[in-house]
Design a protein around this motif. Structure first.
Motif, PDB file in Angstrom:
ATOM      1  N   ALA A 113       0.863  -1.187   0.000  1.00  0.00           N
ATOM      2  CA  ALA A 113       0.000   0.000   0.000  1.00  0.00           C
ATOM      3  C   ALA A 113       0.902   1.240   0.000  1.00  0.00           C
ATOM      4  O   ALA A 113       1.979   1.210   0.603  1.00  0.00           O
ATOM      5  N   PRO A 114       0.489   2.324  -0.679  1.00  0.00           N
ATOM      6  CA  PRO A 114       1.346   3.523  -0.729  1.00  0.00           C
ATOM      7  C   PRO A 114       1.750   4.013   0.665  1.00  0.00           C
ATOM      8  O   PRO A 114       2.913   4.380   0.878  1.00  0.00           O
ATOM      9  N   GLY A 115       0.809   4.000   1.605  1.00  0.00           N
ATOM     10  CA  GLY A 115       1.111   4.461   2.963  1.00  0.00           C
ATOM     11  C   GLY A 115       2.199   3.616   3.617  1.00  0.00           C
ATOM     12  O   GLY A 115       3.069   4.132   4.330  1.00  0.00           O
ATOM     13  N   THR A 116       2.184   2.303   3.379  1.00  0.00           N
ATOM     14  CA  THR A 116       3.198   1.405   3.944  1.00  0.00           C
ATOM     15  C   THR A 116       4.566   1.713   3.356  1.00  0.00           C
ATOM     16  O   THR A 116       5.580   1.727   4.074  1.00  0.00           O
ATOM     17  N   LEU A 117       4.598   1.959   2.054  1.00  0.00           N
ATOM     18  CA  LEU A 117       5.877   2.184   1.372  1.00  0.00           C
ATOM     19  C   LEU A 117       6.502   3.519   1.772  1.00  0.00           C
ATOM     20  O   LEU A 117       7.701   3.728   1.574  1.00  0.00           O
ATOM     21  N   LEU A 118       5.705   4.423   2.342  1.00  0.00           N
ATOM     22  CA  LEU A 118       6.271   5.653   2.901  1.00  0.00           C
ATOM     23  C   LEU A 118       6.663   5.439   4.358  1.00  0.00           C
ATOM     24  O   LEU A 118       7.683   5.944   4.834  1.00  0.00           O
ATOM     25  N   PHE A 119       5.815   4.683   5.083  1.00  0.00           N
ATOM     26  CA  PHE A 119       6.029   4.511   6.523  1.00  0.00           C
ATOM     27  C   PHE A 119       7.336   3.783   6.826  1.00  0.00           C
ATOM     28  O   PHE A 119       8.111   4.211   7.685  1.00  0.00           O
ATOM     29  N   ILE A 120       7.588   2.655   6.120  1.00  0.00           N
ATOM     30  CA  ILE A 120       8.736   1.812   6.490  1.00  0.00           C
ATOM     31  C   ILE A 120      10.080   2.542   6.321  1.00  0.00           C
ATOM     32  O   ILE A 120      10.881   2.578   7.261  1.00  0.00           O
ATOM     33  N   PRO A 121      10.361   3.176   5.161  1.00  0.00           N
ATOM     34  CA  PRO A 121      11.650   3.898   5.068  1.00  0.00           C
ATOM     35  C   PRO A 121      11.755   5.007   6.110  1.00  0.00           C
ATOM     36  O   PRO A 121      12.828   5.207   6.689  1.00  0.00           O
ATOM     37  N   ALA A 122      10.638   5.700   6.370  1.00  0.00           N
ATOM     38  CA  ALA A 122      10.673   6.775   7.372  1.00  0.00           C
ATOM     39  C   ALA A 122      10.976   6.192   8.754  1.00  0.00           C
ATOM     40  O   ALA A 122      11.744   6.771   9.530  1.00  0.00           O
ATOM     41  N   MET A 123      10.409   5.011   9.043  1.00  0.00           N
ATOM     42  CA  MET A 123      10.667   4.364  10.337  1.00  0.00           C
ATOM     43  C   MET A 123      12.139   3.993  10.474  1.00  0.00           C
ATOM     44  O   MET A 123      12.740   4.163  11.539  1.00  0.00           O
ATOM     45  N   LEU A 124      12.732   3.499   9.382  1.00  0.00           N
ATOM     46  CA  LEU A 124      14.143   3.105   9.433  1.00  0.00           C
ATOM     47  C   LEU A 124      15.028   4.331   9.676  1.00  0.00           C
ATOM     48  O   LEU A 124      15.957   4.297  10.486  1.00  0.00           O
ATOM     49  N   VAL A 125      14.698   5.445   8.995  1.00  0.00           N
ATOM     50  CA  VAL A 125      15.441   6.689   9.225  1.00  0.00           C
ATOM     51  C   VAL A 125      15.264   7.124  10.677  1.00  0.00           C
ATOM     52  O   VAL A 125      16.222   7.522  11.356  1.00  0.00           O
ATOM     53  N   GLY A 126      14.026   7.008  11.186  1.00  0.00           N
ATOM     54  CA  GLY A 126      13.738   7.386  12.569  1.00  0.00           C
ATOM     55  C   GLY A 126      14.509   6.542  13.568  1.00  0.00           C
ATOM     56  O   GLY A 126      15.032   7.058  14.565  1.00  0.00           O
ATOM     57  N   LEU A 127      14.592   5.240  13.320  1.00  0.00           N
ATOM     58  CA  LEU A 127      15.350   4.354  14.223  1.00  0.00           C
ATOM     59  C   LEU A 127      16.822   4.753  14.249  1.00  0.00           C
ATOM     60  O   LEU A 127      17.455   4.777  15.308  1.00  0.00           O
ATOM     61  N   TRP A 128      17.358   5.081  13.073  1.00  0.00           N
ATOM     62  CA  TRP A 128      18.752   5.497  13.010  1.00  0.00           C
ATOM     63  C   TRP A 128      18.943   6.815  13.778  1.00  0.00           C
ATOM     64  O   TRP A 128      19.844   6.963  14.601  1.00  0.00           O
ATOM     65  N   LEU A 129      18.024   7.761  13.507  1.00  0.00           N
ATOM     66  CA  LEU A 129      18.097   9.077  14.157  1.00  0.00           C
ATOM     67  C   LEU A 129      17.969   8.933  15.673  1.00  0.00           C
ATOM     68  O   LEU A 129      18.720   9.554  16.443  1.00  0.00           O
ATOM     69  N   GLY A 130      17.024   8.095  16.104  1.00  0.00           N
ATOM     70  CA  GLY A 130      16.825   7.881  17.544  1.00  0.00           C
ATOM     71  C   GLY A 130      18.053   7.240  18.182  1.00  0.00           C
ATOM     72  O   GLY A 130      18.432   7.593  19.304  1.00  0.00           O
ATOM     73  N   GLY A 131      18.693   6.316  17.466  1.00  0.00           N
ATOM     74  CA  GLY A 131      19.907   5.684  17.985  1.00  0.00           C
ATOM     75  C   GLY A 131      21.026   6.705  18.123  1.00  0.00           C
ATOM     76  O   GLY A 131      21.771   6.718  19.105  1.00  0.00           O
ATOM     77  N   TRP A 132      21.109   7.595  17.146  1.00  0.00           N
ATOM     78  CA  TRP A 132      22.135   8.649  17.150  1.00  0.00           C
ATOM     79  C   TRP A 132      21.888   9.617  18.309  1.00  0.00           C
ATOM     80  O   TRP A 132      22.805   9.993  19.035  1.00  0.00           O
ATOM     81  N   LEU A 133      20.605   9.987  18.513  1.00  0.00           N
ATOM     82  CA  LEU A 133      20.256  10.872  19.635  1.00  0.00           C
ATOM     83  C   LEU A 133      20.580  10.193  20.962  1.00  0.00           C
ATOM     84  O   LEU A 133      21.102  10.812  21.890  1.00  0.00           O
ATOM     85  N   SER A 134      20.255   8.883  21.049  1.00  0.00           N
ATOM     86  CA  SER A 134      20.533   8.126  22.273  1.00  0.00           C
ATOM     87  C   SER A 134      22.014   8.114  22.604  1.00  0.00           C
ATOM     88  O   SER A 134      22.410   8.144  23.763  1.00  0.00           O
ATOM     89  N   ALA A 135      22.826   8.060  21.540  1.00  0.00           N
ATOM     90  CA  ALA A 135      24.273   7.982  21.749  1.00  0.00           C
ATOM     91  C   ALA A 135      24.871   9.348  22.062  1.00  0.00           C
ATOM     92  O   ALA A 135      26.081   9.477  22.202  1.00  0.00           O
ATOM     93  N   GLY A 136      24.050  10.382  22.154  1.00  0.00           N
ATOM     94  CA  GLY A 136      24.558  11.695  22.514  1.00  0.00           C
ATOM     95  C   GLY A 136      24.332  12.748  21.450  1.00  0.00           C
ATOM     96  O   GLY A 136      24.545  13.926  21.694  1.00  0.00           O
ATOM     97  N   GLY A 137      23.891  12.328  20.259  1.00  0.00           N
ATOM     98  CA  GLY A 137      23.579  13.276  19.191  1.00  0.00           C
ATOM     99  C   GLY A 137      24.763  14.162  18.851  1.00  0.00           C
ATOM    100  O   GLY A 137      25.888  13.680  18.731  1.00  0.00           O
TER     101      GLY A 137
END
Lengths: 145, 150
Positions: A113-137
């Motif tokens: 579904a179009p919504g899924t194909l936008l959600f998943i890449p955004a989630m992966l970017v978010g997980l990376w960003l959140g990990g970076w913030l967790s490590a001190g940003g």
């Protein structure tokens, strides 16, 4: 062996999501919509999953070690801090907007579904960003091992 | 604004599906000694591509686990002759924002519905209980605002 076991566990988990209806964001959003088109199904999913896990964990923990790895790695952090609550609050916000948490997003992928194909890449970017913030940003503090 | 497609209350299928999810969590603990949290597993998979705080030794089974997750609806479709019922919100900016926020939130909060919800509650972890109460509350408030206020 690890690959086959990992695949089988993921398949069982995914079938659970699909059969329970949790792969459908509409059903999740309706659980959250207590004052609208409420659908209590998610409570039955959580109940069935949590009770099964509660019983199963206690049986498994009687063993000295897991079958395929060295030892049990169970979270030991017990502090309820601002980072935990901020993260959980943000997760709820995103979950309420999209109706997807990480598991159902993966099981929705093959239906593309179009919504899924936008959600998943955004989630992966978010997980990376959140990990970076967790490590001190930007402060760049040392990463815990 | 959001779509509110009515869905049928399915207590037995949801209970049965929930038991399967629990079985999977028990299998992961029995074989790998790990919590079956999908945000954590996904983070582990991403470690194959970009630098992430994840352990390389756990990478292979986690990749296989995600492949299993994605295969599940395909197997369901082969057996039943149709895809599982699904209505996905379509607002593009909404879905991008939702994905980003879910990713950042689960990374900061160290877990999602599976890690804190299923596994954490089964461990009787106060930290997971606090996370579950918090994300359930903000999710319900978000849906209330989107559907009944805006």
């Amino acid at each position: 062996m690890k690959l086959i076991a990992g695949f089988a566990a993921g398949l069982v988990f995914g079938l659970g999501l699909v059969i329970s209806g949790m792969s459908n964001p509409a059903k999740v959003l309706n659980f959250l919509d207590v004052f609208g088109t409420w659908d209590p199904s998610l409570a039955f999913v959580m109940g069935g999953a949590t009770v099964t896990t509660y019983i199963g964990y206690r049986l498994v923990w009687k063993r000295p070690a897991p079958v395929l790895t060295e030892g049990f790695q169970i979270p030991t952090n017990r502090t309820i801090d601002a980072k935990l609550l901020t993260g959980a609050a943000l997760f709820g916000l995103g979950w309420g907007i999209g109706g997807f948490c990480p598991g159902p997003a993966w099981t929705a992928l093959p239906m593309m579904a179009p919504g899924t194909l936008l959600f998943i890449p955004a989630m992966l970017v978010g997980l990376w960003l959140g990990g970076w913030l967790s490590a001190g940003g930007l402060r760049g503090s040392a990463r815990p091992a | 604004m959001e779509l509110s497609t009515p869905t049928e209350f399915t207590p037995w299928l949801s209970l049965g599906g929930g038991i399967l999810i629990g079985l999977s969590a028990v299998i992961v603990m029995a074989l790998f000694g790990r919590i079956a949290g999908i945000s954590g597993i996904t983070t582990g998979v991403m470690g194959a591509v970009v630098p992430m705080q994840s352990s390389a030794s756990d990478r292979d089974w986690r990749i296989a686990f995600v492949v299993g997750l994605v295969t599940a609806p395909i197997l369901y479709a082969i057996v039943t002759g149709g895809w599982p019922e699904q209505t996905v919100p379509s607002a593009p900016l909404g879905m991008i924002a939702a994905g980003l926020i879910v990713g950042v939130g689960t990374a900061l909060g160290s877990g999602c519905t599976s890690g804190h919800g299923v596994c954490g509650l089964a461990r009787l972890s106060p930290r997971s209980l606090a996370a579950v109460v918090t994300f359930m509350a903000t999710a319900a408030i978000t849906v209330f605002v989107l559907r009944h206020v805006i």
